[in-house]
Design a protein around this motif. Structure first.
Motif, PDB file in Angstrom:
ATOM      1  N   UNK A  33      31.954  25.774  65.256  1.00 47.58           N
ATOM      2  CA  UNK A  33      31.720  26.191  66.642  1.00 47.58           C
ATOM      3  C   UNK A  33      30.303  25.834  67.076  1.00 47.58           C
ATOM      4  N   UNK A  34      29.344  26.100  66.203  1.00 47.27           N
ATOM      5  CA  UNK A  34      27.953  25.825  66.551  1.00 47.27           C
ATOM      6  C   UNK A  34      27.723  24.334  66.791  1.00 47.27           C
ATOM      7  N   UNK A  35      28.330  23.488  65.953  1.00 42.64           N
ATOM      8  CA  UNK A  35      28.160  22.046  66.128  1.00 42.64           C
ATOM      9  C   UNK A  35      28.747  21.573  67.452  1.00 42.64           C
ATOM     10  N   UNK A  36      29.895  22.126  67.821  1.00 44.44           N
ATOM     11  CA  UNK A  36      30.501  21.775  69.104  1.00 44.44           C
ATOM     12  C   UNK A  36      29.590  22.170  70.264  1.00 44.44           C
ATOM     13  N   UNK A  37      29.001  23.336  70.184  1.00 45.85           N
ATOM     14  CA  UNK A  37      28.083  23.776  71.237  1.00 45.85           C
ATOM     15  C   UNK A  37      26.848  22.876  71.269  1.00 45.85           C
ATOM     16  N   UNK A  38      26.314  22.562  70.103  1.00 40.76           N
ATOM     17  CA  UNK A  38      25.131  21.686  70.037  1.00 40.76           C
ATOM     18  C   UNK A  38      25.408  20.321  70.655  1.00 40.76           C
ATOM     19  N   UNK A  39      26.651  19.851  70.488  1.00 42.10           N
ATOM     20  CA  UNK A  39      27.039  18.537  71.014  1.00 42.10           C
ATOM     21  C   UNK A  39      27.601  18.608  72.426  1.00 42.10           C
ATOM     22  N   UNK A 199      31.266  35.062  65.993  1.00 40.70           N
ATOM     23  CA  UNK A 199      30.665  34.712  67.273  1.00 40.70           C
ATOM     24  C   UNK A 199      29.286  35.343  67.473  1.00 40.70           C
ATOM     25  N   UNK A 200      28.996  36.383  66.716  1.00 39.89           N
ATOM     26  CA  UNK A 200      27.633  36.939  66.766  1.00 39.89           C
ATOM     27  C   UNK A 200      26.619  35.971  66.171  1.00 39.89           C
ATOM     28  N   UNK A 201      27.073  35.047  65.341  1.00 41.68           N
ATOM     29  CA  UNK A 201      26.169  34.079  64.686  1.00 41.68           C
ATOM     30  C   UNK A 201      25.926  32.831  65.530  1.00 41.68           C
ATOM     31  N   UNK A 202      26.655  32.694  66.634  1.00 44.56           N
ATOM     32  CA  UNK A 202      26.572  31.479  67.446  1.00 44.56           C
ATOM     33  C   UNK A 202      25.404  31.555  68.410  1.00 44.56           C
ATOM     34  N   UNK A 203      24.641  30.478  68.470  1.00 44.41           N
ATOM     35  CA  UNK A 203      23.531  30.367  69.416  1.00 44.41           C
ATOM     36  C   UNK A 203      23.953  29.407  70.516  1.00 44.41           C
ATOM     37  N   UNK A 204      24.097  29.939  71.720  1.00 42.21           N
ATOM     38  CA  UNK A 204      24.596  29.105  72.819  1.00 42.21           C
ATOM     39  C   UNK A 204      23.434  28.613  73.697  1.00 42.21           C
TER      40      UNK A 204
END
Length: 204
Positions: A33-39, A199-204
């Motif tokens: 999830x994080x990689x998708x957000x980063x990209x 989802x608490x670990x995700x940085x958006x």
């Protein structure tokens, strides 16, 4: 988000009860999830078990709800099975008791439900289907395997960018037993807590 549902989720934010080993199991989903957000890419998660009747639906619903709670955008959650059966009524009852608003929108052998977590957001559409059903994405998604039978029985998921096993014990073991309500509630809380952690670990 509905007040009762939000209050339920707020009680799940103590993640100390999730073991270090279990957090390691969840980490590949966090990373995906994080990689998708980063990209700056859309995030599609397809939760898969054998019958698409219990665990995959619970996972789909709680992942979408948790992403909304933590305001993660551009994310869609789906579910499917290696077989098509029915969304088990006890799952609907359990989720309703935990604050979701669920409406049957098609009456048939395999009913279709609108599962709402907020007054104004699009509902989650719940019904049993195979993981490659036309309702689900055909490419650029993560396949999250929620039962060991599906994980073992489907060595290849066409179109999946990533395959992530996050398996749960089947609450079906309690069906027609006095402890059924408690077991379904516990399994739902377990899955909800872990999706909240992810989802608490995700940085958006």
């Amino acid at each position: 988000m509905f007040t009762e549902l939000k209050e339920f989720l707020l009680k799940l934010q103590n993640f100390d009860d999730i073991s270090t080993e279990r957090k390691a199991v969840l980490q590949p989903l966090v990373d995906y999830i994080q990689q998708k957000i980063n990209d700056n890419q859309a995030i599609n998660l397809n939760f898969i078990c054998t019958h698409n009747s219990r665990r995959s639906h619970l996972s789909q619903v709680w992942a979408k709800v948790a992403s909304s709670f933590y305001e993660i955008k551009n994310l869609q959650c789906y579910s499917g099975g290696t077989e098509e059966t029915v969304l088990f009524p006890k799952v609907v009852e359990t989720l309703t008791n935990q604050g979701l608003h669920i409406f049957k929108i098609a009456e048939r052998d395999n009913p279709i439900y609108a599962i709402k977590f907020d007054e104004n957001s699009l509902p989650i559409i719940g019904f049993s289907k195979r993981y490659y059903h036309v309702f689900n994405p055909i490419s650029k998604f993560a396949a999250i395997m929620t039962c060991s039978q599906a994980d073992d029985g489907c060595p290849f998921i066409a179109g999946a960018e990533k395959r992530i096993p996050i398996t749960y014990e089947d609450p079906k073991i309690s069906d027609n037993k006095p402890e059924q309500n408690e077991i379904y509630q516990q399994r739902s809380i377990e899955i909800a807590t872990e999706m909240m952690y992810v989802f608490s670990k995700i940085k958006s």
